[in-house]
Design a protein around this motif. Structure first.
Motif, PDB file in Angstrom:
ATOM      1  N   SER A   1      -7.799   8.804  -6.765  1.00 49.14           N
ATOM      2  CA  SER A   1      -8.801   8.098  -7.574  1.00 49.14           C
ATOM      3  C   SER A   1      -9.190   6.800  -6.877  1.00 49.14           C
ATOM      4  CB  SER A   1      -8.251   7.791  -8.963  1.00 49.14           C
ATOM      5  OG  SER A   1      -7.877   9.000  -9.627  1.00 49.14           O
ATOM      6  N   PRO A   2     -10.492   6.531  -6.780  1.00 49.65           N
ATOM      7  CA  PRO A   2     -10.944   5.304  -6.093  1.00 49.65           C
ATOM      8  C   PRO A   2     -10.336   4.038  -6.673  1.00 49.65           C
ATOM      9  CG  PRO A   2     -12.781   6.785  -6.476  1.00 49.65           C
ATOM     10  CD  PRO A   2     -11.623   7.352  -7.232  1.00 49.65           C
TER      11      PRO A   2
ATOM     12  N   GLY B   1      -5.207   1.371  -2.313  1.00 49.94           N
ATOM     13  CA  GLY B   1      -4.464   0.179  -1.909  1.00 49.94           C
ATOM     14  C   GLY B   1      -3.350  -0.210  -2.849  1.00 49.94           C
ATOM     15  N   LEU B   2      -3.125   0.588  -3.925  1.00 54.33           N
ATOM     16  CA  LEU B   2      -2.081   0.247  -4.898  1.00 54.33           C
ATOM     17  C   LEU B   2      -0.693   0.295  -4.267  1.00 54.33           C
ATOM     18  CD1 LEU B   2      -1.242  -0.423  -7.801  1.00 54.33           C
ATOM     19  CD2 LEU B   2      -1.179   2.041  -8.266  1.00 54.33           C
ATOM     20  N   MET B   3      -0.430   1.344  -3.503  1.00 48.76           N
ATOM     21  CA  MET B   3       0.890   1.478  -2.887  1.00 48.76           C
ATOM     22  C   MET B   3       1.112   0.397  -1.836  1.00 48.76           C
ATOM     23  SD  MET B   3       3.766   2.960  -2.783  1.00 48.76           S
ATOM     24  CE  MET B   3       3.470   4.392  -3.831  1.00 48.76           C
TER      25      MET B   3
END
Length: 242
Positions: free
Chosen positions: A26-27, A31-33
């Motif tokens: 999901s866009p 960069g969450l990880m």
């Protein structure tokens, strides 16, 4: 092997795995990880350095027991244990020290010395109880080596292993790397030292009376969460050790 380099390599490998395995589709999660891994101590902590201090040396030499000498001078806690477990004033003793401090020698050498001094007396003189068969088997190899390589003990002091598991080729005699494991031999000719577990600690309780020096319960706290009933064990000891 440099610990700091190994720690960095392990950390980098785990980060690469997490980034690859949990790649967001999901866009909104792009960069969450990476942000999570960049947060201090979110996943990784340390590395930590553990410094082990030497154990306090004793004041006597390696021949504390002349007939059962040690390969090195004993530590202070070993000498304290020897003093409590040697003839004729045997005392109940609890040894709690660090890993690799020689806890086994604390009780094994006094037992071997006692068995040598009373070699002409038949019967079990020491009963060593372990929570797991693997521990008993490992200690059996160490005990076999101590007896085999001591001319005063070899052929005079015997030891046996009595656990629930049956060997395909049970040992009827002492060896360099094994003790007696043939259950029929152990019943007919009880050894000086018997290694066993809680389940088999009765060892023909209706036929064999123990005359031993020590009861060594190793890591028995493991059984406190596995339906272990110490009261039943105490009653059992009173039956076989009147």
């Amino acid at each position: 092997m440099i610990p700091s380099v190994v720690a960095s390599e392990v950390r980098a490998s785990i980060e690469d795995f997490l980034k690859t395995e949990f790649r967001p589709a999901s866009p909104g999660f792009e960069g969450l990880m990476q942000r999570f891994l960049a947060t201090p101590e979110a996943v990784f902590k340390g590395p930590y350095l553990s410094v082990g201090l030497p154990f306090r040396p004793g004041s006597t030499g390696a021949d504390y027991f002349p007939d059962v000498p040690m390969a090195f001078p004993p530590h202070r806690h070993q000498e304290q244990a020897f003093a409590r477990l040697k003839s004729p004033y045997y005392q109940s003793t609890l040894v709690a020290t660090g890993t690799g401090s020689g806890k086994t020698e604390c009780f094994m050498l006094p037992i071997l010395n006692h068995c040598y001094q009373h070699e002409s007396e038949p019967g079990i003189k020491a009963l060593l109880i372990y929570p797991m068969n693997a521990l008993a088997t490992d200690q059996a190899k160490r005990l076999a080596s101590l007896i085999w390589h001591n001319p005063k003990l070899k052929g005079k002091v015997t030891a046996g292993l009595f656990v629930g598991e049956s060997e395909r080729d049970p040992k009827a005699m002492m060896g360099e790397d094994h003790i007696i494991t043939d259950k029929n031999i152990l019943r007919q000719c009880p050894p000086d030292i018997l290694l066993t577990n809680y389940s088999n600690s009765h060892f023909e309780k209706n036929q064999t009376k123990f005359s031993y020096l020590h009861r060594e319960l190793v890591s028995n706290h493991h059984f406190l969460t596995h339906n272990y009933h110490p009261t039943l064990e105490i009653d059992r000891f009173e039956e076989i050790c009147p």
